[in-house]
Design an enzyme around this catalytic site. Structure first.
Site, short mmCIF file in Angstrom:
data_model
loop_
_atom_site.label_atom_id
_atom_site.label_comp_id
_atom_site.label_asym_id
_atom_site.label_seq_id
_atom_site.Cartn_x
_atom_site.Cartn_y
_atom_site.Cartn_z
N LYS A 206 -29.52 48.38 14.25
CA LYS A 206 -30.72 49.25 15.09
C LYS A 206 -31.57 48.10 15.73
CE LYS A 206 -30.07 53.50 12.43
NZ LYS A 206 -29.25 54.00 13.46
N PHE B 27 -26.49 57.58 3.47
CA PHE B 27 -25.86 57.62 4.64
C PHE B 27 -25.92 56.17 5.44
CE2 PHE B 27 -26.43 57.58 9.33
CZ PHE B 27 -25.73 58.36 9.85
N ASP C 233 -27.68 47.84 2.65
CA ASP C 233 -27.77 48.45 3.99
C ASP C 233 -29.03 48.48 4.32
OD1 ASP C 233 -27.74 50.03 6.26
OD2 ASP C 233 -26.36 51.44 5.46
#
Length: 404
Positions: A259, A145, A230
């Protein structure tokens, strides 16, 4: 009745009528937050056991971060990259020094950071590795993801993310996560990079086998390919180290961050890494009006300041050990498996018990906010500022729910 006097049902009705239904949130309408706690419009308090999917690593309204934001709001918030501003250079320097990298490309969302890394890898492949134009490939892994843009879903294995959104972007090969032999078989002379989450978040906080990431680095070195990590969910102290790759002593050529980099205040992301790759960009080839804006940089600098102390890495390590020890006691009592690292756990619920959605709803009724993924897995990721007593309160609620 005014909007501020409305009850939760009124807000839920507005959401249902006017917003696109691209999420399926719990029926909780939050109006305030502080630390590891939030309060809904009716005054009920909840323990936040999700932390905005790691965007709130430092808690709601962290004083150091809100002070930095407020101070910058009184000065300048946006210049665009048409001009320099006094927060940009210091932010890039401080983030590079924190992460042990050479160069920074600030963007906004995590998906933007991943898209940027894909573009950088391709440019590097053509200009440095001399892969024939339009022929390079990037290796990814299953159950990944990295976002939901058209290019990113092109290499997703999630049918929900892909259905009815084609045609898809070519140039990607997919290997099974954790299977080093299958990954090795995907390398060719056209391989530009391997893009991988050191720990898979959306898949259910899946930790690869020991040594896997080291082998991935070795394969990249052997074939002359880049390693792109990531770390948007796994990075910035969530797992007990600054970056999840640090657990294996592995270094990537590029990292995508996001984030928590925005402190739960605004979207801030970045690609950080080697100047040999990032330095290939020339004016006009890539950009973002809001990327690296003064407000984002001021908040990002405050985030870097918090991470420099090591306090949050230590809290994640210490409280994470407690979290996993206690969750491990539930295996066989409504829980099939627990995975994760630091203050991050994927809890697979046992067959015959509540589904992930049912468990999330039952937890909310008990004043704990958590969210399911992939049907029967609860993702637990409380803010790193959580106190041990509150952590136990949340775990007790999980035990009650899965044991019913």
């Amino acid at each position: 009745m005014t909007m501020t006097e409305s009850r939760a049902a009124d807000f839920l009705a507005l959401d249902e009528h006017y917003s696109a239904h691209n999420y399926h949130p719990l029926d909780v309408v939050i109006s305030e937050g502080e630390g590891a706690w939030v309060t809904d419009v009716e005054g009920k308090r909840y323990l936040d056991f999700l932390a905005g999917y790691s965007a709130l690593n430092f808690g709601h309204r962290n004083p150091a971060l809100t002070e930095a934001a407020i101070a910058q709001l009184g000065k300048v918030t946006l210049t665009s990259r048409a001009f320099h501003h006094d927060q940009f250079g210091p932010f890039c320097q401080e983030l590079a020094e924190l992460t042990g990298t050479e160069m920074v490309l600030p963007m906004n969302s995590g998906a933007e950071a991943v898209e940027s890394a894909v573009k950088l890898a391709r440019k590097w492949a053509y200009q440095v590795k001399k892969v024939p134009q339009d022929g390079c490939e990037i290796i990814v892994v299953g159950e990944n993801f990295h976002g939901r843009t058209t290019t990113i879903i092109s290499f997703s294995t999630d049918d929900t993310a892909r259905a009815d959104f084609g045609p898809f972007t070519p140039g990607f090969r997919v290997a099974k996560y954790g299977d080093i032999d299958e990954l090795a078989a995907q390398f060719t002379e056209r391989t530009a990079a391997v893009l991988i989450e050191p720990i898979q978040g959306e898949a259910g906080v899946v930790v690869p086998p020991a040594g896997y990431l080291t082998r991935v680095r070795e394969l990249c070195d052997r074939s002359g390919a880049l390693l792109i990590a990531d770390e948007i969910q796994s990075g910035l102290a969530r797992t007990g180290t600054l970056l999840a790759l640090d657990h294996e002593g592995v270094r990537a050529d590029l990292y995508t961050l996001g984030k928590a980099l925005g402190g739960g205040i605004l979207p801030v992301s970045a690609v950080v890494g080697s100047a040999d790759v990032l330095g290939l960009l020339k004016p006009g080839e890539h950009g973002s009006t809001f990327g690296g804006n003064p407000l984002a940089c001021a908040v990002g600098r405050a985030v870097v300041g918090l991470l420099r102390t090591g306090e949050f890495q230590e809290r994640s390590t210490r409280l994470g050990a407690h979290l996993h020890a206690r969750l491990g006691e539930l295996v066989g009592s409504g829980v099939a498996e627990v995975r994760g690292r630091g203050l991050w756990a994927g809890v697979d619920l046992a067959p015959g018990g509540p589904t992930g959605r049912e468990a999330s709803q039952a937890l909310a009724q008990r004043g704990v906010l958590c969210k399911e993924t992939h049907g029967n897995t609860l993702r637990i990721a409380p803010p790193l500022v959580i106190e041990e007593a509150d952590l136990d309160r949340g775990i007790d609620a999980v035990a009650e729910v899965v044991g019913t």
